[in-house]
Design a protein around this motif. Structure first.
Motif, PDB file in Angstrom:
ATOM      1  N   ASP A  52       0.840  -1.191   0.000  1.00 44.89           N
ATOM      2  CA  ASP A  52       0.000   0.000   0.000  1.00 44.89           C
ATOM      3  C   ASP A  52       0.884   1.254   0.000  1.00 44.89           C
ATOM      4  O   ASP A  52       2.114   1.168   0.064  1.00 44.89           O
ATOM      5  CB  ASP A  52      -1.000  -0.009   1.158  1.00 44.89           C
ATOM      6  CG  ASP A  52      -0.343   0.080   2.538  1.00 44.89           C
ATOM      7  OD1 ASP A  52       0.844   0.456   2.624  1.00 44.89           O
ATOM      8  OD2 ASP A  52      -1.036  -0.222   3.534  1.00 44.89           O
ATOM      9  N   ASP A 172      -6.214   4.262   3.257  1.00 42.56           N
ATOM     10  CA  ASP A 172      -6.353   3.006   2.510  1.00 42.56           C
ATOM     11  C   ASP A 172      -6.344   1.815   3.468  1.00 42.56           C
ATOM     12  O   ASP A 172      -5.359   1.558   4.152  1.00 42.56           O
ATOM     13  CB  ASP A 172      -5.203   2.874   1.509  1.00 42.56           C
ATOM     14  CG  ASP A 172      -5.300   1.607   0.671  1.00 42.56           C
ATOM     15  OD1 ASP A 172      -6.345   0.930   0.720  1.00 42.56           O
ATOM     16  OD2 ASP A 172      -4.317   1.278  -0.020  1.00 42.56           O
ATOM     17  N   THR A 173      -7.447   1.079   3.522  1.00 43.31           N
ATOM     18  CA  THR A 173      -7.540  -0.118   4.376  1.00 43.31           C
ATOM     19  C   THR A 173      -7.799  -1.382   3.560  1.00 43.31           C
ATOM     20  O   THR A 173      -8.216  -2.400   4.108  1.00 43.31           O
ATOM     21  CB  THR A 173      -8.663   0.047   5.407  1.00 43.31           C
ATOM     22  OG1 THR A 173      -9.916   0.238   4.728  1.00 43.31           O
ATOM     23  CG2 THR A 173      -8.403   1.238   6.318  1.00 43.31           C
ATOM     24  N   SER A 174      -7.546  -1.311   2.254  1.00 48.09           N
ATOM     25  CA  SER A 174      -7.877  -2.449   1.391  1.00 48.09           C
ATOM     26  C   SER A 174      -6.838  -3.564   1.436  1.00 48.09           C
ATOM     27  O   SER A 174      -7.097  -4.678   0.969  1.00 48.09           O
ATOM     28  CB  SER A 174      -8.042  -1.973  -0.056  1.00 48.09           C
ATOM     29  OG  SER A 174      -6.823  -1.419  -0.551  1.00 48.09           O
ATOM     30  N   ASP A 177      -7.947  -6.842   3.010  1.00 49.60           N
ATOM     31  CA  ASP A 177      -9.175  -7.482   2.526  1.00 49.60           C
ATOM     32  C   ASP A 177      -8.927  -8.978   2.334  1.00 49.60           C
ATOM     33  O   ASP A 177      -7.908  -9.381   1.763  1.00 49.60           O
ATOM     34  CB  ASP A 177      -9.619  -6.869   1.205  1.00 49.60           C
ATOM     35  CG  ASP A 177     -10.173  -5.463   1.367  1.00 49.60           C
ATOM     36  OD1 ASP A 177     -10.405  -5.044   2.510  1.00 49.60           O
ATOM     37  OD2 ASP A 177     -10.365  -4.788   0.325  1.00 49.60           O
TER      38      ASP A 177
END
Length: 402
Positions: A52, A172-174, A177
């Motif tokens: 990220d 951004d926390t993807s 996932d």
């Protein structure tokens, strides 16, 4: 590549020739060199890698048939405290890669993806907030708050990330996932396993801990001409507060450490006008932590009043108690050949605690540290125990992803 070969690869990166300790500050050249090495190791293994904008990386092993099943993540961090040990963080990353190698050697065909994470700024030694990378990745740190963080040289966090070649995206926390479980392997930062004569242990939870800034203010004056009764010396107030913290922690069986200080004007022949000190406090539960800090603050203010100085206390970061999934801990501790591994609490903070706080079922494995010393050059783990840790992690991943 064997565990021993991987260890040799990083042995010299960020190491001090004088002390033998390591300095790998977040987003600095040594930490980024370690991260580049990690990316190369992932590529060699054919892992699906994503980084990220904040310096966190997750690399997935997705054998055919794993589909969109929730994955099992392992890993740790690559940064260090100033003059730290070699094992805190990198041991977990290398063991994760070696565990995937071990599973492939066994011919294991997991039904779920298995990932390896390398989180940024776990130690908080540069920006003052422990587990910064995993807090951002789980959405447990407000981007606006993160944007205001500065290192000791005044460099803003986004600027440090950009200087390291990253494209900061603090919201951004993807990256996480699809993570269903997280298992972190770490060198033990104490003597629990030494006393229990066990090479491997399982964490039950993490003590709550916090970092607090104590700003003592006084009056600058001449060290020679100012009589002792006329002084308003914040150093004296600070020193007595340090002693009070030590006493209160000892009385309650808790932990309190003043390990960082800044003095103004920091001159040998002048009474200082300001002393800033940082308290690291850790306790067995949240209420005890709050009570300890409150008592140390009260005693510090009482002393400052007698010295004619001032004291302001600011909580810079506070992490609540973490209880890891007890069923998962019991499963890892007992579902293997040989005697059960001991289950014990840890007083050190970890990325595992942040992921557990985000609702991800989480466990930790510890590898015995014969010196009991951590955050210092004498931190150590025997190769045989490290290899036992690789086997333990591989067994745990196989059970969770099988």
């Amino acid at each position: 590549m064997s565990f021993e070969q991987m260890w040799a690869d990083l042995a010299s990166v960020g190491r001090s020739r004088s002390s033998g300790g390591y300095f790998r500050p977040a987003f600095g050249s040594a930490e980024r060199e370690c991260h580049a090495w990690f990316l190369d190791q992932c590529a060699t293994r054919g892992l699906e890698t994503r980084t990220d904008g904040n310096g966190n990386t997750v690399a997935w092993w997705r054998p055919e048939g794993t589909g969109d099943q929730p994955g099992v993540l392992t890993g740790s961090h690559l940064d260090s405290v100033p003059d730290g040990g070699a094992y805190d963080g990198p041991l977990g990353v290398m063991s994760a890669l070696a565990a995937i190698d071990r599973l492939r050697e066994r011919g294991v065909a997991p039904s779920r993806p298995i990932g390896v994470a390398a989180f940024a700024e776990e130690e908080g030694s540069r920006f003052g907030l422990a587990c910064l990378g995993s807090r951002l990745a789980t959405g447990q740190l407000d981007p606006a708050t993160a944007r205001e963080l500065r290192d000791r040289d005044g460099v803003p966090l986004p600027d440090a990330m950009a200087a390291a070649g990253l494209a900061p995206d603090l919201g951004d926390t993807s990256l996480l996932d699809g993570v269903g479980w997280f298992v972190e392997l770490h060198v033990e930062q104490g003597r629990g396993l030494v006393d229990l004569a066990a090479p491997i242990g399982v964490a039950s939870g993490i003590w709550p801990h916090g970092r607090y800034r104590f700003d003592f203010t006084g009056e600058a004056n001449h060290a020679g001409t100012t009589v002792m009764d006329d002084r308003h010396d914040p150093m004296l107030s600070c020193a007595m507060t340090v002693l009070a913290a030590n006493k209160q922690a000892r009385l309650g069986g808790q932990r309190a450490t003043f390990g960082r200080f800044e003095v103004t004007p920091n001159s040998t022949n002048a009474v200082p006008s300001r002393v800033t000190a940082w308290l690291d406090a850790r306790c067995e539960d949240d209420a005890t932590l709050a009570a300890l800090v409150a008592e140390v603050s009260r005693l510090g203010r009482e002393r400052a009043a007698r010295d004619g100085t001032g004291l302001e206390v600011t909580a810079e970061s506070v992490s609540p108690a973490v209880a890891f999934d007890p069923d998962l801990a019991a499963r890892l501790a007992g579902d293997h050949a040989g005697p059960d591994w001991p289950v014990l609490a840890t007083q050190a903070g970890h990325d595992a605690g942040i992921l557990a706080g985000a609702g991800i079922p989480t466990a930790m494995l510890f590898v015995r540290n014969p010196t009991g010393i951590s955050h210092a050059p004498a931190e150590h783990a025997e190769v045989a125990d490290c290899l036992a840790g690789v086997d333990a992690l591989a067994d745990s991943l196989e059970r969770l992803a099988g």
